[in-house]
Design a protein around this motif. Structure first.
Motif, PDB file in Angstrom:
ATOM      1  N   ALA A 162       0.863  -1.170   0.000  1.00 17.67           N
ATOM      2  CA  ALA A 162       0.000   0.000   0.000  1.00 17.67           C
ATOM      3  C   ALA A 162       0.907   1.230   0.000  1.00 17.67           C
ATOM      4  O   ALA A 162       1.531   1.558   1.010  1.00 17.67           O
ATOM      5  CB  ALA A 162      -0.908   0.002   1.224  1.00 17.67           C
ATOM      6  N   THR A 164       1.584   5.216  -0.282  1.00 15.25           N
ATOM      7  CA  THR A 164       0.879   6.462  -0.026  1.00 15.25           C
ATOM      8  C   THR A 164       1.824   7.656  -0.146  1.00 15.25           C
ATOM      9  O   THR A 164       3.016   7.558   0.175  1.00 15.25           O
ATOM     10  CB  THR A 164       0.242   6.452   1.375  1.00 15.25           C
ATOM     11  N   LEU A 169      -3.589   7.123  -2.046  1.00 20.53           N
ATOM     12  CA  LEU A 169      -3.131   5.739  -2.133  1.00 20.53           C
ATOM     13  C   LEU A 169      -2.916   5.383  -3.601  1.00 20.53           C
ATOM     14  O   LEU A 169      -3.756   5.693  -4.452  1.00 20.53           O
ATOM     15  CB  LEU A 169      -4.164   4.796  -1.519  1.00 20.53           C
ATOM     16  N   THR A 184      -3.493  -3.011  -4.857  1.00 22.94           N
ATOM     17  CA  THR A 184      -2.164  -2.592  -4.455  1.00 22.94           C
ATOM     18  C   THR A 184      -1.122  -3.247  -5.359  1.00 22.94           C
ATOM     19  O   THR A 184      -1.361  -4.290  -5.951  1.00 22.94           O
ATOM     20  CB  THR A 184      -1.915  -2.985  -2.992  1.00 22.94           C
ATOM     21  N   ILE A 233       3.325  -1.289   4.014  1.00 20.35           N
ATOM     22  CA  ILE A 233       2.850   0.062   3.710  1.00 20.35           C
ATOM     23  C   ILE A 233       4.100   0.892   3.425  1.00 20.35           C
ATOM     24  O   ILE A 233       5.129   0.722   4.095  1.00 20.35           O
ATOM     25  CB  ILE A 233       2.011   0.655   4.849  1.00 20.35           C
ATOM     26  N   SER A 278      -4.548  -7.695  -0.022  1.00 21.41           N
ATOM     27  CA  SER A 278      -4.594  -6.409  -0.708  1.00 21.41           C
ATOM     28  C   SER A 278      -5.730  -5.550  -0.176  1.00 21.41           C
ATOM     29  O   SER A 278      -5.544  -4.369   0.145  1.00 21.41           O
ATOM     30  CB  SER A 278      -4.756  -6.611  -2.215  1.00 21.41           C
ATOM     31  N   ILE A 282      -5.495  -1.946   1.959  1.00 23.80           N
ATOM     32  CA  ILE A 282      -6.227  -0.737   1.572  1.00 23.80           C
ATOM     33  C   ILE A 282      -7.077  -0.235   2.733  1.00 23.80           C
ATOM     34  O   ILE A 282      -7.090   0.965   3.048  1.00 23.80           O
ATOM     35  CB  ILE A 282      -7.098  -1.023   0.334  1.00 23.80           C
ATOM     36  N   TRP A 285      -4.877   1.335   5.458  1.00 25.59           N
ATOM     37  CA  TRP A 285      -4.472   2.705   5.115  1.00 25.59           C
ATOM     38  C   TRP A 285      -5.631   3.676   5.315  1.00 25.59           C
ATOM     39  O   TRP A 285      -5.465   4.748   5.893  1.00 25.59           O
ATOM     40  CB  TRP A 285      -3.996   2.763   3.662  1.00 25.59           C
TER      41      TRP A 285
END
Length: 295
Positions: A162, A164, A169, A184, A233, A278, A282, A285
């Motif tokens: 993920a 960012t 995202l 992702t 992440i 995945s 998401i 996040w």
């Protein structure tokens, strides 16, 4: 975890794999999962795993793989070709569908069974001398009948990330996916590479976005056919995504758009299945944006 193939694992009881007497005692009352050549499992009329035990299947075939124990009951996986009498009119279910319908323990065991039987089916001969393999350790070891090399089930590590830029995202899509589906970014670890290096390389290769830092969060067995997804992440600069032949598209999405897609309420954006890490990455996040929004 809010994704599949992780919770309620069997006790793999590795010490029993070489104990033929113990395995023989477990077999009559064992739970048996029967998988066909595609990796799909036989099911009853309700789409659930039938209550098969060793007495129903019959003599334990040499191809049976010992999966482990639950409450002292042995669990085994058997190829369908070696269990012809298990169901009069067998139907089958694929692992992704089973993940959404079956009890958690059965779905997790199904994933384990699918991975090891796929390895067995694809590794019948020695890669060094091409002689046939004989299987030992209750299905978890292939020993070459020619040169004696030992072969073990393989798992291919892959990162899934993920990414960012602080408020958005990064998601990408492959051309073969259904319209609107984004996920992702992910990729396999190469020899001599750390996981963190893989994150940086794969994200840049697929999107031209430069990762500045990353942190491991969780993992998921992904037996399609034999991967272990390592969830990260990652922080990145607000680079404009550029795709090559690996992805059809990659773009940044804001928190409101992601939130609507997580509720299956966005008219265009569709996210990864709820069974996947995945989707969990998401959602993780998005939850962080709600709790600790970044200015």
């Amino acid at each position: 975890m809010d994704f599949s193939f992780v919770d309620a694992p069997l006790d793999r009881a590795e010490h029993l794999r070489t104990d033929s007497d113990a395995l023989a005692r477990l077999w009559p009352e064992a739970r048996v999962l029967v998988l066909d050549a595609k990796g799909d499992a036989r099911v009853d009329a309700h789409g659930m795993p039938p209550a098969l035990d060793g007495t129903v299947v019959g003599t334990r075939p040499g191809s049976a793989v010992f999966l482990g124990l639950h409450d002292a009951q042995g669990w085994f996986a058997v190829p369908a070709d070696d269990a012809p009498a298990t169901l009069d009119a067998p139907a089958t279910i694929d692992l992704r569908t089973a993940a959404a319908q079956w009890p958690v323990r059965e779905a997790t065991a199904f994933a384990q069974a699918r991975a090891v039987l796929h390895w067995r089916d694809r590794h019948r001969f020695c890669g060094a001398c091409s002689a046939p393999l004989e299987y030992a350790r209750a299905g978890w070891l292939g020993r070459c009948t020619g040169c004696g090399i030992e072969h073990y089930p393989r798992t291919d590590p892959a990162v899934i990330v993920a990414v960012t830029d602080g408020s958005r995202l990064l998601l990408g899509r492959q051309a073969a996916w259904p319209p609107g589906r984004y996920s992702t970014l992910a990729g396999f670890v190469e020899p001599g590479e750390t996981l963190e290096q893989t994150v940086v390389r794969e994200v840049f290769e697929e999107s031209a976005v430069r990762v500045t830092a990353c942190r491991y969060l969780a993992s998921q067995p992904w037996p399609f056919p034999a991967s272990l997804m390592l969830g990260f992440i990652a922080d990145a600069g607000p680079d404009a995504p550029q795709v090559t032949d690996e992805l059809e598209d990659a773009r940044w999405f804001d928190a409101d758009t992601i939130g609507a897609a997580l509720r299956d309420a966005h008219p265009e954006l569709k996210l990864s299945p709820k069974s996947s890490i995945s989707r969990w990455l998401i959602a993780h996040w998005h939850a962080q944006q709600a709790v600790d929004p970044i200015a």
